[in-house]
Design a protein around this motif. Sequence first.
Motif, PDB file in Angstrom:
ATOM      1  N   VAL A  69      46.488 -34.947 -18.591  1.00  0.00           N
ATOM      2  CA  VAL A  69      46.380 -33.710 -17.814  1.00  0.00           C
ATOM      3  C   VAL A  69      46.447 -32.499 -18.750  1.00  0.00           C
ATOM      4  O   VAL A  69      45.662 -31.548 -18.612  1.00  0.00           O
ATOM      5  CB  VAL A  69      47.477 -33.642 -16.727  1.00  0.00           C
ATOM      6  N   ALA A  70      47.352 -32.516 -19.718  1.00  0.00           N
ATOM      7  CA  ALA A  70      47.461 -31.414 -20.675  1.00  0.00           C
ATOM      8  C   ALA A  70      46.174 -31.279 -21.492  1.00  0.00           C
ATOM      9  O   ALA A  70      45.688 -30.161 -21.718  1.00  0.00           O
ATOM     10  CB  ALA A  70      48.665 -31.617 -21.593  1.00  0.00           C
ATOM     11  N   HIS A 112      47.128 -20.742 -24.757  1.00  0.00           N
ATOM     12  CA  HIS A 112      48.346 -21.551 -24.809  1.00  0.00           C
ATOM     13  C   HIS A 112      48.439 -22.488 -23.613  1.00  0.00           C
ATOM     14  O   HIS A 112      48.122 -22.114 -22.489  1.00  0.00           O
ATOM     15  CB  HIS A 112      49.576 -20.642 -24.820  1.00  0.00           C
ATOM     16  N   ILE A 113      48.930 -23.691 -23.890  1.00  0.00           N
ATOM     17  CA  ILE A 113      49.240 -24.663 -22.847  1.00  0.00           C
ATOM     18  C   ILE A 113      50.729 -24.954 -22.971  1.00  0.00           C
ATOM     19  O   ILE A 113      51.205 -25.349 -24.031  1.00  0.00           O
ATOM     20  CB  ILE A 113      48.430 -25.958 -23.023  1.00  0.00           C
ATOM     21  N   VAL A 114      51.461 -24.709 -21.889  1.00  0.00           N
ATOM     22  CA  VAL A 114      52.900 -24.949 -21.870  1.00  0.00           C
ATOM     23  C   VAL A 114      53.165 -26.165 -20.992  1.00  0.00           C
ATOM     24  O   VAL A 114      52.765 -26.199 -19.835  1.00  0.00           O
ATOM     25  CB  VAL A 114      53.676 -23.722 -21.334  1.00  0.00           C
ATOM     26  N   ALA A 157      41.327 -27.145 -31.886  1.00  0.00           N
ATOM     27  CA  ALA A 157      40.476 -26.324 -31.024  1.00  0.00           C
ATOM     28  C   ALA A 157      40.901 -24.859 -31.001  1.00  0.00           C
ATOM     29  O   ALA A 157      40.332 -24.054 -30.260  1.00  0.00           O
ATOM     30  CB  ALA A 157      40.493 -26.892 -29.604  1.00  0.00           C
ATOM     31  N   GLY A 158      41.922 -24.508 -31.788  1.00  0.00           N
ATOM     32  CA  GLY A 158      42.388 -23.123 -31.824  1.00  0.00           C
ATOM     33  C   GLY A 158      43.349 -22.761 -30.715  1.00  0.00           C
ATOM     34  O   GLY A 158      43.577 -21.585 -30.440  1.00  0.00           O
ATOM     35  N   LEU A 159      43.926 -23.763 -30.066  1.00  0.00           N
ATOM     36  CA  LEU A 159      44.900 -23.548 -28.993  1.00  0.00           C
ATOM     37  C   LEU A 159      46.278 -23.941 -29.486  1.00  0.00           C
ATOM     38  O   LEU A 159      46.431 -24.582 -30.517  1.00  0.00           O
ATOM     39  CB  LEU A 159      44.539 -24.403 -27.772  1.00  0.00           C
ATOM     40  N   ARG A 160      47.296 -23.579 -28.694  1.00  0.00           N
ATOM     41  CA  ARG A 160      48.672 -23.979 -29.016  1.00  0.00           C
ATOM     42  C   ARG A 160      49.279 -24.696 -27.821  1.00  0.00           C
ATOM     43  O   ARG A 160      49.125 -24.264 -26.696  1.00  0.00           O
ATOM     44  CB  ARG A 160      49.527 -22.753 -29.342  1.00  0.00           C
ATOM     45  N   LEU A 161      49.977 -25.789 -28.107  1.00  0.00           N
ATOM     46  CA  LEU A 161      50.708 -26.537 -27.091  1.00  0.00           C
ATOM     47  C   LEU A 161      52.187 -26.285 -27.300  1.00  0.00           C
ATOM     48  O   LEU A 161      52.675 -26.379 -28.429  1.00  0.00           O
ATOM     49  CB  LEU A 161      50.400 -28.038 -27.208  1.00  0.00           C
TER      50      LEU A 161
END
Length: 159
Positions: free
Chosen positions: A37-38, A48-50, A77-81
């Motif tokens: 899902v994340a 950002h994905i929290v 991908a240039g995102l942060r988890l």
Amino acid sequence: MRFDGAQVSVEVRGSRLSVVRMAGVLDQVTVARLATVAAAQMARCTGHIVVDLGEVRFFGTDDLEALVTVDEAATAAGLRLHLAGIAGREGMLPAGIAAALARFSMFPTVEHAERELIGRVPAVATTSSPRSSSVWPCSPLVVTDGVRGARTGTVRSGG
């Protein structure tokens, strides 16, 4: 969405922040599904994905490898988890999870993460501690864009 003693919901808080909330039991099966899902949020989010683990009532695994893999893909991908909701429980976690936490940035709550990551004060009043694990299911939050009070696209997967 419900599965194997757990529930996951997704909140899109604008194009720069998605929140994946987990409630119930986190075991090898549910952590893999949580990671799926994340990972799906990477296509919908530009920042950002929290992952909020504040309502996880039992950690039945000591392996977060599935989330580590999502973190690596997000970084590529240039995102942060990020993780939220574990503050104050680190000493009670299985050793493998406690060790894996060092790789993630963590926040006490999703609201703290939102304030720090995108500089927006959440429109929903909450307490600074995780909600009770007896609350079931996770209800979605309505979030406003802070300008006109319009919905920013709260998404809820229900089962």
